[in-house]
Scaffold this motif. Structure first.
Motif, mmCIF file in Angstrom:
data_model
loop_
_atom_site.group_PDB
_atom_site.id
_atom_site.type_symbol
_atom_site.label_atom_id
_atom_site.label_comp_id
_atom_site.label_asym_id
_atom_site.label_seq_id
_atom_site.Cartn_x
_atom_site.Cartn_y
_atom_site.Cartn_z
ATOM 1 N N CYS A 103 51.085 2.851 -17.528
ATOM 2 C CA CYS A 103 51.099 2.685 -18.963
ATOM 3 C C CYS A 103 51.110 1.247 -19.493
ATOM 4 O O CYS A 103 50.354 1.142 -20.752
ATOM 5 N N ASP A 104 51.842 0.333 -18.888
ATOM 6 C CA ASP A 104 51.739 -1.085 -19.413
ATOM 7 C C ASP A 104 50.242 -1.657 -19.308
ATOM 8 O O ASP A 104 49.715 -2.378 -20.398
ATOM 9 N N GLY A 105 49.530 -1.259 -18.605
ATOM 10 C CA GLY A 105 48.172 -1.552 -18.340
ATOM 11 C C GLY A 105 47.322 -1.066 -19.351
ATOM 12 O O GLY A 105 46.319 -1.767 -19.977
ATOM 13 N N LEU A 106 47.640 0.277 -19.548
ATOM 14 C CA LEU A 106 46.860 0.946 -20.509
ATOM 15 C C LEU A 106 47.166 0.231 -21.856
ATOM 16 O O LEU A 106 46.099 -0.140 -22.769
ATOM 17 N N THR A 107 48.334 -0.375 -22.302
ATOM 18 C CA THR A 107 48.485 -0.758 -23.447
ATOM 19 C C THR A 107 47.867 -2.212 -23.613
ATOM 20 O O THR A 107 47.253 -2.561 -24.546
ATOM 21 N N ALA A 108 47.915 -3.030 -22.559
ATOM 22 C CA ALA A 108 47.170 -4.087 -22.418
ATOM 23 C C ALA A 108 45.748 -4.238 -22.861
ATOM 24 O O ALA A 108 44.798 -4.828 -23.416
ATOM 25 N N VAL A 109 45.253 -2.991 -22.058
ATOM 26 C CA VAL A 109 43.598 -2.833 -22.182
ATOM 27 C C VAL A 109 43.375 -2.471 -23.694
ATOM 28 O O VAL A 109 42.429 -2.824 -24.439
ATOM 29 N N GLY A 110 44.158 -1.715 -24.351
ATOM 30 C CA GLY A 110 44.140 -1.367 -25.779
ATOM 31 C C GLY A 110 44.108 -2.542 -26.638
ATOM 32 O O GLY A 110 43.312 -2.798 -27.602
ATOM 33 N N ARG A 111 45.082 -3.408 -26.438
ATOM 34 C CA ARG A 111 45.071 -4.631 -27.178
ATOM 35 C C ARG A 111 43.996 -5.464 -27.076
ATOM 36 O O ARG A 111 43.308 -6.073 -27.965
#
Length: 197
Positions: A103-111
């Protein structure tokens, strides 16, 4: 008198005999287990845990159905080659993220995608522009790489240094792609290791 001594000696051995029998009878077999049946694999000894992958769950903004594996989570063909190529090059397969790290990775990718989208729309594919946009997100300039990827695109790699460790991707005229992963099995950072076994 000798009979009395023999009786006392036998009575003294009784607790020892009971303890030996009880200890020998304590095993790992449970009701319903079939003793001595070969099942094609070795049983896991009692007290040893088997490694498990943390459970994946829907992240914020993600649909509850399981997502298709990302490029970093797949290693290519599911048919094992006869020359052990996949086995010998497994050190180059990125470590997928699971659980909260995913989930943290998906957030970073979105940013990252949001920061690069204005550049893509303007047609600005200069590595320096991409590096500036990524450092503008707060990533250390020394941990951000941007490089020309073909004639009409740019590639990037961010070593975040915490979970998730890495975000990698490309930006072209059509799309910005990014993926988060946890490094490499034989590596110490986000760069693919140069050699294996």
């Amino acid at each position: 008198m000798t009979t009395l001594r023999k009786t006392r000696a036998r009575l003294g051995m009784l607790p020892l005999t009971v303890m030996v029998l009880l200890t020998a009878g304590c095993g790992t077999q449970r009701a319903g287990d079939t003793a001595g049946v070969y099942r094609g694999s070795h049983p896991t000894p009692t007290g040893m845990s088997t490694p498990s992958t943390p459970a994946d769950f829907p992240c914020r903004g993600e649909s509850p159905k399981p997502a298709a594996p990302t490029a970093a989570a797949t290693s290519g063909s599911t048919v094992p080659p006869s020359d052990h190529y996949a086995e010998n090059h497994g050190f180059r397969v990125p470590i997928p993220l699971h659980g909260q790290s995913r989930c943290d990775g998906l957030t970073a990718v979105g940013r990252v995608k949001s920061a690069l989208e204005p550049l893509r729309q303007r047609g600005d594919f200069a590595p320096d522009s991409v590096r500036s946009a990524l450092t503008g997100l707060g990533y250390s300039a020394g941990k951000v790489q941007a490089y020309q990827d073909g004639s009409a695109g740019v590639g990037f790699l961010i070593d975040i240094g915490a979970s998730p460790w890495c975000v990698e991707g490309t930006m072209s005229r059509d799309v910005t792609k990014a993926d988060a992963f946890g490094g490499y099995p034989d590596g110490t950072g986000c760069e693919p290791p140069s050699g294996g076994h």
